[in-house]
Design a protein around this motif. Sequence first.
Motif, PDB file in Angstrom:
ATOM      1  N   LYS A  17      10.018  49.797  91.084  1.00 37.45           N
ATOM      2  CA  LYS A  17       9.657  49.243  89.754  1.00 37.45           C
ATOM      3  C   LYS A  17      10.571  48.722  88.829  1.00 37.45           C
ATOM      4  N   ILE A  18      10.106  47.594  88.008  1.00 33.85           N
ATOM      5  CA  ILE A  18      10.757  46.967  86.919  1.00 33.85           C
ATOM      6  C   ILE A  18       9.835  47.187  85.744  1.00 33.85           C
ATOM      7  N   ILE A  19      10.277  47.713  84.801  1.00 32.83           N
ATOM      8  CA  ILE A  19       9.428  48.004  83.488  1.00 32.83           C
ATOM      9  C   ILE A  19       9.347  46.803  82.548  1.00 32.83           C
ATOM     10  N   VAL A  20       8.327  45.935  82.513  1.00 35.63           N
ATOM     11  CA  VAL A  20       8.131  45.106  81.910  1.00 35.63           C
ATOM     12  C   VAL A  20       7.580  45.137  80.406  1.00 35.63           C
ATOM     13  N   ASN A  35      -4.112  45.155  75.348  1.00 37.08           N
ATOM     14  CA  ASN A  35      -5.402  44.289  75.827  1.00 37.08           C
ATOM     15  C   ASN A  35      -5.270  43.596  77.270  1.00 37.08           C
ATOM     16  N   ALA A  36      -3.759  43.118  77.319  1.00 35.48           N
ATOM     17  CA  ALA A  36      -3.401  42.430  78.540  1.00 35.48           C
ATOM     18  C   ALA A  36      -3.100  43.226  79.807  1.00 35.48           C
ATOM     19  N   GLY A  37      -2.874  44.714  79.477  1.00 35.97           N
ATOM     20  CA  GLY A  37      -2.752  45.309  80.567  1.00 35.97           C
ATOM     21  C   GLY A  37      -1.160  46.004  80.740  1.00 35.97           C
ATOM     22  N   PHE A  38      -0.324  45.577  79.813  1.00 33.29           N
ATOM     23  CA  PHE A  38       1.132  46.007  80.124  1.00 33.29           C
ATOM     24  C   PHE A  38       1.088  47.418  80.047  1.00 33.29           C
ATOM     25  N   GLU A  39       2.120  48.118  80.900  1.00 31.89           N
ATOM     26  CA  GLU A  39       2.240  49.626  80.857  1.00 31.89           C
ATOM     27  C   GLU A  39       3.224  50.113  80.106  1.00 31.89           C
ATOM     28  N   CYS A  40       3.843  49.415  79.338  1.00 32.27           N
ATOM     29  CA  CYS A  40       4.906  49.716  78.340  1.00 32.27           C
ATOM     30  C   CYS A  40       5.142  48.727  77.347  1.00 32.27           C
ATOM     31  N   LEU A  41       5.465  49.256  75.992  1.00 29.09           N
ATOM     32  CA  LEU A  41       5.318  48.178  74.801  1.00 29.09           C
ATOM     33  C   LEU A  41       7.051  48.063  74.385  1.00 29.09           C
ATOM     34  N   TYR A  42       7.380  47.228  73.738  1.00 28.10           N
ATOM     35  CA  TYR A  42       8.813  47.424  72.906  1.00 28.10           C
ATOM     36  C   TYR A  42       8.702  46.995  71.603  1.00 28.10           C
ATOM     37  N   MET A  43       8.837  47.785  70.597  1.00 29.24           N
ATOM     38  CA  MET A  43       9.028  47.338  69.244  1.00 29.24           C
ATOM     39  C   MET A  43      10.409  46.846  68.777  1.00 29.24           C
ATOM     40  N   THR A  44      10.276  45.482  68.669  1.00 35.47           N
ATOM     41  CA  THR A  44      11.514  44.663  68.121  1.00 35.47           C
ATOM     42  C   THR A  44      11.933  45.061  66.876  1.00 35.47           C
TER      43      THR A  44
END
Length: 303
Positions: A17-20, A35-44
């Motif tokens: 895996k690469i986590i996007v 809503n787009a289905g990403f499995e991880c988020l990044y707070m900039t």
Amino acid sequence: MMASAKQLRALLADPSKIIVCPGVYDGLTARIALNAGFECLYMTGAGTTMSRLGMPDLGVATLNDMRENAGMIAGLNRKIPLIADADTGYGGALMVGRTTHQYIQAGVAAFHLEDQVVNKRCGHLRNKEIVDEEVYLSRIRAAVNARAEADADIVIIARTDALQSLGFDSAVSRLKAAIAIGADVAFLEGFTSKEEGRKVCQELAPTPVLLNMVAGGVTPAFTVQEAQDVGFRIIIFPGFALGPVFKSVVLAAKQLKETGSVEESDAKAEAESSPKALFMAVGLKEAMEFDVAAGGTMYANGV
């Protein structure tokens, strides 16, 4: 439900895996990414500073600014891990420890700490000032110790901005030292060739390495597949929402100023951005269902 840090560790444990992570900075951009289905988020951090303070990313955001924003975003969906910028930790070892505790309490799955001076600047600007290696390692050690004290987990990402001033070998040496005292992921900021990207992944294996994909920055463009092929395990896109929002709102402001209207030229686009469509994007349906399930009648017939 799996705790967010545990969920992120499970993703990191899969070598295929690469986590996007799309970069988000407020509730609306976070909801769009969810809503787009990403499995991880990044707070900039840059996005948080711009949206909350209306200022550039020059070390002016405080722990309170960042933690409050991170906690709000993390709370939108506890099943999706949030990686958050924690800049320099906002002070000496005691403050780094406090930052670690505060981010854990906010539900953040991972955060990155860097080796710039406290009055830092965006990693893709020039003339960054770097602290001595022992000061940097004291920040990482403080985070590791605070995590142990908290009896709770958070993934610690060691970031270095030393490449620009100290060179590749010294920057990688800092990351190796940070990993040796407990950092989980390495982050070399601002490398300028794809070969350097490949080399840092090889030098630090098996530790996961994060790629910061800043559009227009000093690092060459990688697609997700290219980043995975080189060996990166996490890729963040801090400008994912900032750039499109900036361009669209600039155009809307120009249209309103020049024409006195902000109507969409396309009927379909106008419907997609109607008030109800926007409310649905941020959880209107779920909010109404929750109210009805609790016995409320305000939304029983819809809105």
